[in-house]
Design a protein around this motif. Sequence first.
Motif, PDB file in Angstrom:
ATOM      1  N   ARG A  37     -42.353  31.976  25.327  1.00 14.86           N
ATOM      2  CA  ARG A  37     -42.856  30.638  25.617  1.00 14.86           C
ATOM      3  C   ARG A  37     -43.103  30.461  27.113  1.00 14.86           C
ATOM      4  N   GLU A  38     -42.134  30.917  27.920  1.00  8.18           N
ATOM      5  CA  GLU A  38     -42.310  30.789  29.367  1.00  8.18           C
ATOM      6  C   GLU A  38     -43.435  31.691  29.879  1.00  8.18           C
ATOM      7  N   THR A  73     -46.849  30.086  29.005  1.00 12.02           N
ATOM      8  CA  THR A  73     -47.071  28.738  29.538  1.00 12.02           C
ATOM      9  C   THR A  73     -47.467  28.851  31.013  1.00 12.02           C
ATOM     10  N   LEU A  74     -48.600  28.263  31.342  1.00 15.71           N
ATOM     11  CA  LEU A  74     -49.110  28.284  32.722  1.00 15.71           C
ATOM     12  C   LEU A  74     -49.181  26.848  33.239  1.00 15.71           C
ATOM     13  N   ASN A  75     -48.483  26.603  34.308  1.00 18.01           N
ATOM     14  CA  ASN A  75     -48.579  25.272  34.918  1.00 18.01           C
ATOM     15  C   ASN A  75     -49.632  25.292  36.029  1.00 18.01           C
ATOM     16  N   SER A  76     -49.838  24.153  36.609  1.00 15.78           N
ATOM     17  CA  SER A  76     -50.899  24.031  37.621  1.00 15.78           C
ATOM     18  C   SER A  76     -50.635  24.886  38.852  1.00 15.78           C
ATOM     19  N   ASP A  77     -49.358  25.038  39.216  1.00 19.99           N
ATOM     20  CA  ASP A  77     -49.053  25.839  40.401  1.00 19.99           C
ATOM     21  C   ASP A  77     -49.464  27.294  40.204  1.00 19.99           C
ATOM     22  N   LEU A  78     -49.193  27.856  38.995  1.00 20.74           N
ATOM     23  CA  LEU A  78     -49.562  29.243  38.735  1.00 20.74           C
ATOM     24  C   LEU A  78     -51.074  29.418  38.657  1.00 20.74           C
ATOM     25  N   ILE A  79     -51.772  28.376  38.199  1.00 20.37           N
ATOM     26  CA  ILE A  79     -53.222  28.487  38.066  1.00 20.37           C
ATOM     27  C   ILE A  79     -53.899  28.464  39.435  1.00 20.37           C
ATOM     28  N   HIS A  85     -43.284  35.151  39.445  1.00 19.71           N
ATOM     29  CA  HIS A  85     -42.996  34.622  38.109  1.00 19.71           C
ATOM     30  C   HIS A  85     -42.820  35.763  37.103  1.00 19.71           C
TER      31      HIS A  85
END
Length: 385
Positions: free
Chosen positions: A62-63, A66-72, A81
Amino acid sequence: MAEDSDLEKTEQPSQRRLDQAREEGQVARSRELSTFVVLMAGGAGLWLMGSTLSQQLIKLIREGLTLNSDLIFKPELLMPHLHSLSLEALMTFLPYLILLLAVATFSPLLLNGWLFTFKPLIPDFSKLSPAAGIGRMFSVHSLIELLKAIAKSLLVGGIGSWAIWHNRESVLLLIGEPVVQSIPHLGSVMWACFATIMGGLLLIVAIDVPYQLWEHNKKLKMTKEEVRREAKESEGDPQVKTKIRSMQREMARRRMMAEIPTADVVVTNPTHFSVALKYSESGMRAPIVVAKGTHLTAAKIKEIAMANNIPILEAPPLARALYKHTELGQSIPEALYTAVAEVLAYVYQLRRYQTAGGIYPQEPTELPVPKELDPFHSNSELAAE
C-alpha cells in the motif's frame, strides 16, 4: 585364494578408522534430511508468522503504490522512500530468514553431530585430473545418485500432481468466491498440498538416511591386512615399546633412589639384597618400603644410605623376606612386624647414642623371621626334598 580374501574389504571399520575419517570430514550426510528439515521449518515459520508477515506485506504494498504530492513533484525523494520501504521489508522478513538460515546451518548436525575441520579445504590437485573426473561421472555412485534424483522427482512430482488433482474442485471454486473467502480457502488448499508433499519427502528421508549410513560404513570397511596392520600400529613397535619400558624402569629407579635419604634404616643380605624402610608414627600404620634391589642396585642403595648417614643393618633372612614379599611404597607384611620392630628399636637406640652418648646399642641378630617368608630357606627345603 588366501591373499585375495585378505585384500577384500570384509571387516567392519575400527573406531580408529572412524575417528580418522571424521577428522578428515568424511561422515555420512543426507541432503534429503536437510532439505526436509528446512522445508518443515519454513512451513512452520509461515504458519506461526504468516499473519504478521501478510499484514506487513500489505502495508508495504500500500505504501509503495501510494504516491503523494511530494513524491510526484520532488523526484529526489523517490530513492530515500524506496530505501525506507526496502529496509522495512527486510526487517519484516528478517526473523523468518534467520530461522531458515539457522535450520539450514544446523540440520546437517542431526545425523553426525558437530564437525569442525579444515582438512576438506586443503587443496587436492588429484581432483583436477580429467580422467579422475570422468571416472567419477560414470561411476556406480553417480549412477545411483542419478537414479535417486529421478525417483525423487517422480515421487514428489507424482504426489504433488495427485494433491492438486485431488483438490481441483476446491481450486475451481476459488474463482467464484469473494476475495475475503477465497484467500483463506486458498491457504487451506495450499497447506493440504504442502502436507501431502512433505509426507512424500519424509518417505524419501526414511529411505535415504539408512542408505547413507550403510554406504558410509561400506566405504570405510577394511581388509584383513589393514586390520592386522592397524592392530600392530596400535600395539606399537616392539623396539619402541622396549625402549619405553626401559625408560620407565630408569625413571622409577631414579625416583626410588631419591627416596633413600628419607629412609630410617637399610636392611641388607649383606651383598645380594638391600631394602630401605621408613616409618612415621603420625602418618603410617606400619613401616613401608621406599627402596629395594639386588646386586648392583643393592650396592647403590647402600652407597646412598652411607652418604646420608642412614643406619645399615645386616640381617640376611629379613632382607630376603622383605625383598620377596613387599613392593615399593607398600607396608610390610604383618608376619614381619615383630622383626622390623626390633630393627627400628635398634635404630632409635643408635640415634640416641649418637646424640646423647651412653652405651652403644647391640645389633639384633636373631630376628623372628618366619621360615616360610624366607625364599632362601624355602628353596633349601625344596632342594632337600
